[in-house]
Design a protein around this motif. Structure first.
Motif, PDB file in Angstrom:
ATOM      1  N   THR A  21      47.558  26.942 -33.802  1.00  7.34           N
ATOM      2  CA  THR A  21      47.066  26.940 -35.183  1.00  7.34           C
ATOM      3  C   THR A  21      47.618  25.743 -35.949  1.00  7.34           C
ATOM      4  OG1 THR A  21      48.889  28.383 -35.887  1.00  7.34           O
ATOM      5  CG2 THR A  21      46.800  29.435 -35.294  1.00  7.34           C
ATOM      6  N   LEU A  73      40.190  20.399 -35.212  1.00  7.19           N
ATOM      7  CA  LEU A  73      39.160  21.219 -35.852  1.00  7.19           C
ATOM      8  C   LEU A  73      37.768  20.760 -35.413  1.00  7.19           C
ATOM      9  CD1 LEU A  73      38.185  23.318 -37.964  1.00  7.19           C
ATOM     10  CD2 LEU A  73      38.349  21.511 -39.677  1.00  7.19           C
ATOM     11  N   TYR A  98      43.330  26.623 -39.143  1.00  3.06           N
ATOM     12  CA  TYR A  98      42.288  26.612 -38.122  1.00  3.06           C
ATOM     13  C   TYR A  98      42.963  26.619 -36.762  1.00  3.06           C
ATOM     14  CZ  TYR A  98      43.257  21.560 -38.037  1.00  3.06           C
ATOM     15  OH  TYR A  98      43.865  20.337 -37.953  1.00  3.06           O
ATOM     16  N   CYS A  99      42.168  26.881 -35.748  1.00  2.00           N
ATOM     17  CA  CYS A  99      42.700  27.092 -34.409  1.00  2.00           C
ATOM     18  C   CYS A  99      42.007  26.140 -33.442  1.00  2.00           C
ATOM     19  CB  CYS A  99      42.435  28.544 -34.003  1.00  2.00           C
ATOM     20  SG  CYS A  99      43.298  29.090 -32.547  1.00  2.00           S
ATOM     21  N   TYR A 131      32.582  25.331 -38.004  1.00  2.00           N
ATOM     22  CA  TYR A 131      34.035  25.221 -38.086  1.00  2.00           C
ATOM     23  C   TYR A 131      34.577  26.423 -38.848  1.00  2.00           C
ATOM     24  CZ  TYR A 131      32.527  20.511 -36.997  1.00  2.00           C
ATOM     25  OH  TYR A 131      31.911  19.429 -36.416  1.00  2.00           O
ATOM     26  N   THR A 132      35.558  27.073 -38.273  1.00  2.00           N
ATOM     27  CA  THR A 132      36.104  28.290 -38.878  1.00  2.00           C
ATOM     28  C   THR A 132      37.497  28.024 -39.424  1.00  2.00           C
ATOM     29  OG1 THR A 132      34.873  29.634 -37.289  1.00  2.00           O
ATOM     30  CG2 THR A 132      36.656  30.724 -38.490  1.00  2.00           C
ATOM     31  N   LEU A 133      37.706  28.381 -40.708  1.00  2.00           N
ATOM     32  CA  LEU A 133      39.007  28.233 -41.359  1.00  2.00           C
ATOM     33  C   LEU A 133      39.431  29.588 -41.909  1.00  2.00           C
ATOM     34  CD1 LEU A 133      37.610  25.140 -43.014  1.00  2.00           C
ATOM     35  CD2 LEU A 133      39.819  24.946 -41.877  1.00  2.00           C
ATOM     36  N   TYR A 134      40.735  29.823 -41.909  1.00  2.00           N
ATOM     37  CA  TYR A 134      41.269  31.114 -42.343  1.00  2.00           C
ATOM     38  C   TYR A 134      42.209  30.913 -43.529  1.00  2.00           C
ATOM     39  CZ  TYR A 134      39.584  32.718 -37.804  1.00  2.00           C
ATOM     40  OH  TYR A 134      38.803  33.002 -36.715  1.00  2.00           O
TER      41      TYR A 134
END
Length: 383
Positions: free
Chosen positions: A36, A51, A29-30, A58-61
């Motif tokens: 990151t 986060l 996450y950023c 909430y955005t996770l990659y």
């Protein structure tokens, strides 16, 4: 829920992707300043303050956290496929620089995996230009990829992907997790965490490499990061670097601890390490990698790998208008249908990679990483 542990979120993702060799992967996450981080399986979401400050939502990659030293030896085809997707993206976004002849070889394996054997009736002139392989892609590279693709007859997708990884793993920057730091006189360095150890870069050149069995201590205090290394004469040397702030320094320290734990040889196979490992840490901070190590994964007999009768669903790559020398400018407003995905439309217009990258969300971690991962990219923003 904010009380949900990171391990639960990771478990959902791994089940969705049908992955068993899970310890190579993680969720990134950023934060608001584009730094990151990796989701910590042992902490709940509320404890990831960087986060929580970004949402909701909430955005996770999903991505590779630890690059296998030899990805061709991963046990399952689906794991190798996820490595193939990640490394393909690393090349496209400039994180994994490669010379043109290597880029052509990698591109040909990508095309073979995606389209199968070359067919002159289906693969008409310029078919390679519908795909993107490297930043600032040129027609010369596309022609080279087409020539090599014609020689790969008979390779099924899994075989082409293994061959792709076999070429990619030999590139200098394969699997290098870069962290910007400062040395003496505020000179800029990059510390690269790799499957074999820590690599130090200065002015585009590798100036040091310290293998994990030789690293006896990693420590940080405020913005100062210390790397202690055991020399061949059995004397220890400490190397000190400065990070931009305490948060970034702690992040570098955590990543280094996890890489060291994941890739190090067992203690009984490295006497020097077992004697020194008790000092591996920072006063007042406790951080331990909780998953399986690389060696444990290769020796794990609890699950039969590869699992029988696995079916791999491969996703299609994003395609772009075919490169046309004479008619490209005339057809800017022409709308056509994509034959392989009926019902979708594409606008025929020149679409170089540069304009494609500008269209991406400038704040996404992928965009930020692609801008700053290569230490020789001039005037790039800090990661």
């Amino acid at each position: 829920q904010k009380s949900t542990k990171g391990s639960v979120v990771l478990g959902y993702v791994f089940r969705h992707l049908n992955l068993v060799e899970i310890d190579y992967f993680g969720l990134r996450y950023c934060d608001r300043s584009h730094q990151t981080y990796w989701l910590d399986p042992a902490k709940n979401l509320a404890e990831h303050k960087e986060l929580i400050n970004t949402g909701p939502p909430y955005t996770l990659y999903f991505g590779i956290k630890f690059y296998a030293e030899d990805p061709c030896k991963l046990k399952e085809e689906i794991t190798r496929y996820q490595f193939f997707l990640q490394v393909k993206q690393d090349v496209l976004q400039g994180r994994l620089p490669c010379p043109m002849n290597t880029a052509a070889q990698l591109g040909a394996y990508i095309i073979q995996s995606e389209l199968g054997d070359y067919d002159p009736y289906k693969h008409t002139a310029g078919y390679v230009s519908e795909y993107r392989f490297v930043p600032d892609q040129k027609e010369e590279l596309e022609d080279a990829i087409e020539r090599i693709h014609k020689t790969l007859m008979g390779q099924v997708p899994a075989e082409a992907e293994v061959n792709f990884l076999g070429v990619a793993k030999s590139l200098e920057m394969y699997g290098v997790d870069l962290h910007p730091v400062y040395g003496e006189n505020k000179s800029e360095y990059f510390l690269g965490l790799t499957p074999t150890g820590v690599v130090v870069y200065k002015n585009k050149k590798q100036v040091g490499k310290y293998f994990w069995p030789r690293v006896t201590k990693v420590h940080f205090k405020e913005t100062q990061f210390e790397l202690r290394v055991l020399g061949k004469d059995c004397n220890e040397t400490s190397f000190f670097f400065e990070a931009r702030n305490k948060i970034i320094c702690k992040h570098l320290w955590k990543c280094c601890v996890e890489h060291h734990t994941f890739f190090r040889v067992p203690e009984n196979e490295s006497n020097s390490l077992s004697r020194k490992f008790s000092k591996f840490g920072s006063i007042g901070y406790k951080h331990r990698y909780s998953g399986r190590t690389s060696l444990q994964m290769t020796r794990d007999l609890s699950v039969q790998l590869p699992r029988p009768d696995q079916c791999i669903e491969r996703s299609r790559s994003k395609t772009y208008p075919k490169r046309t020398q004479q008619t490209g400018a005339k057809n800017m407003n022409q709308i056509t249908t994509n034959g392989e995905n009926e019902g979708t439309t594409k606008i025929i217009a020149p679409s170089p990679v540069k304009s494609f990258k500008k269209m991406k969300n400038e704040n996404s971690p992928e965009t930020q990483r692609s801008k700053t991962s290569a230490p020789w990219e001039e005037n790039g923003p800090q990661r």
